[in-house]
Design a protein around this motif. Structure first.
Motif, PDB file in Angstrom:
ATOM      1  N   ASP A   3       0.794  -1.074  -0.218  1.00 29.52           N
ATOM      2  CA  ASP A   3      -0.280  -0.109   0.200  1.00 29.52           C
ATOM      3  C   ASP A   3       0.946   1.334  -0.253  1.00 29.52           C
ATOM      4  N   LYS A 100     -14.168  -5.311  -0.911  1.00 26.15           N
ATOM      5  CA  LYS A 100     -13.683  -3.740  -1.554  1.00 26.15           C
ATOM      6  C   LYS A 100     -15.566  -2.637  -1.609  1.00 26.15           C
ATOM      7  N   LEU A 118     -11.579   3.490  -3.131  1.00 27.28           N
ATOM      8  CA  LEU A 118     -10.228   2.242  -2.665  1.00 27.28           C
ATOM      9  C   LEU A 118      -9.627   2.368  -3.003  1.00 27.28           C
ATOM     10  N   LYS A 120      -6.270  -1.213  -4.499  1.00 26.49           N
ATOM     11  CA  LYS A 120      -6.641  -2.267  -4.332  1.00 26.49           C
ATOM     12  C   LYS A 120      -7.815  -3.076  -4.683  1.00 26.49           C
ATOM     13  N   PHE A 124      -8.921  -6.522   2.072  1.00 24.88           N
ATOM     14  CA  PHE A 124      -9.805  -5.556   2.886  1.00 24.88           C
ATOM     15  C   PHE A 124     -10.339  -5.631   4.152  1.00 24.88           C
ATOM     16  N   ARG A 130      -6.876   1.881   4.717  1.00 23.38           N
ATOM     17  CA  ARG A 130      -6.724   1.942   3.922  1.00 23.38           C
ATOM     18  C   ARG A 130      -5.942   3.458   2.639  1.00 23.38           C
ATOM     19  N   GLY A 233      -1.515   4.482   5.618  1.00 21.25           N
ATOM     20  CA  GLY A 233      -1.632   3.109   4.820  1.00 21.25           C
ATOM     21  C   GLY A 233      -0.516   1.461   5.443  1.00 21.25           C
TER      22      GLY A 233
END
Length: 352
Positions: A3, A100, A118, A120, A124, A130, A233
């Motif tokens: 991230d 997500k 968000l 990616k 999660f 995030r 993040g």
């Protein structure tokens, strides 16, 4: 962390597209999660860079296992949480594996003005930070702390804002509850570390890091204070929940001396810096995790500076540190676990 690399790349792209003052990517990230006050501290005529030493006091936050969590305060605050639609209450709403789409739904509840997806597509979990997928012209927030199932009342949020750096367990758990959207007021602080900087050029960097366990003992939340300055993040930034029975592979693993990955976890990150990159002089790294079972001590060393033994309890460690000695990327942060004989068990931070 993945991230962090993605966000750094995105912020670098934004920086190229928008005319900014002289900031490298790390500084832009720092500005995003430290705010204008801290940026001014860092950039004020090179004052911080010219400081040879700072008055530094590192103290262990009182362990509520011996002092108590002030149940009266906790009981009074329990009524100041309301349910979050579609999310379990209490620890059941922490460290959930979610899609997500669900993560973005919860982020929209927490940050109604943030109309961004968000980054990616998977991995999660609730009560973790995030990054948003940024575009040219994007404004904050840059990160979402995916909430749990206990929304704090306005009065509770105001109390945390009025006392952002409490020195008592009840206040610390209250503020972590506000950050996580999980009622942690009756949780137990397992281990904690506090960095109180009084030198005028460093007062804005004071902070604390604690690990709290739920009454059932099945859930752990790592939390940084003060919460009003926490943005980030990846793992370990701001607030992170762990389900001990469901760590999976989506949490950072401690590398063993032979290069293999153990079952233990560690999350280390720079909390702020006044220089290029993250492995240089005068940064404030923080770290937390669970060390190998036979660990007797955790030793932290920044560059070639003095060593510091981090607080350790039942295998859990947490530390905040101040780097006062400039060093290069070839002389990085070292966080290592040793047994009673002094044998190296694990390097809790990647070393080249």
């Amino acid at each position: 962390m993945e991230d962090t690399r993605e966000v750094s790349a995105e912020l670098r792209r934004l920086a190229d597209a928008e005319s900014l003052d002289h900031f490298d990517t790390a500084t832009v990230v720092t500005r995003g999660h430290r705010g204008l006050r801290r940026r001014r501290l860092l950039g004020a005529g090179g004052a911080v860079a010219g400081v040879a030493a700072a008055a530094l006091a590192v103290t262990l936050i009182p362990n509520p296992g011996t002092t108590g969590n002030n149940p009266g305060v906790a009981a009074a605050e329990n009524s100041q949480f309301s349910p979050v639609p579609g999310v379990p209450r209490g620890e059941d709403g922490a460290a959930q594996r979610i899609s997500k789409q669900e993560a973005e739904r919860r982020c929209a509840l927490r940050y109604p003005g943030a109309k961004k997806p968000l980054m990616k597509t998977s991995g999660f979990r609730s009560v973790s930070s995030r990054a948003y997928a940024l575009k040219n012209g994007s404004t904050g927030p840059f990160f979402c702390i995916i909430p749990g199932g206990d929304k704090p009342s306005a009065a509770l949020v105001a109390a945390a804002k009025a006392d952002p750096f409490p020195d008592n367990p009840a206040g610390q758990l209250r503020n972590c509850s506000v950050n996580a959207w999980v009622d942690m007021t009756n949780w137990h602080i397992q281990v904690s570390d506090r960095l109180s900087l009084t030198e005028k050029n460093y007062t804005g960097f004071s902070g604390a890091l604690l690990i709290a366990t739920s009454p059932s003992g099945k859930t752990v939340i790592a939390c940084q204070l003060p919460i009003d300055e926490i943005r980030g993040g990846g793992y370990g930034w701001g607030v992170t929940a762990l389900r001990l029975g469901d760590l999976g592979t989506d949490y950072p693993r401690v590398p063993w001396p032979d290069g293999t990955r153990g079952k233990d976890i560690a999350a280390i990150h720079p909390a702020g810096t006044d220089c290029q990159g993250t492995a240089c002089g005068r940064s404030l790294p923080t770290g937390w995790g669970r060390a190998p079972a036979n660990t007797a001590k955790i030793v932290v060393q920044i560059g070639s500076g003095p060593t510091y033994e981090a607080p350790l309890a039942d295998g859990w460690f947490a530390f905040t540190a101040l780097d006062k000695t400039p060093h290069s990327a070839a002389d990085p942060l070292k966080v290592r676990a040793y047994d009673q004989t002094g044998k190296l068990l694990a390097k809790l931070y990647p070393e080249k």
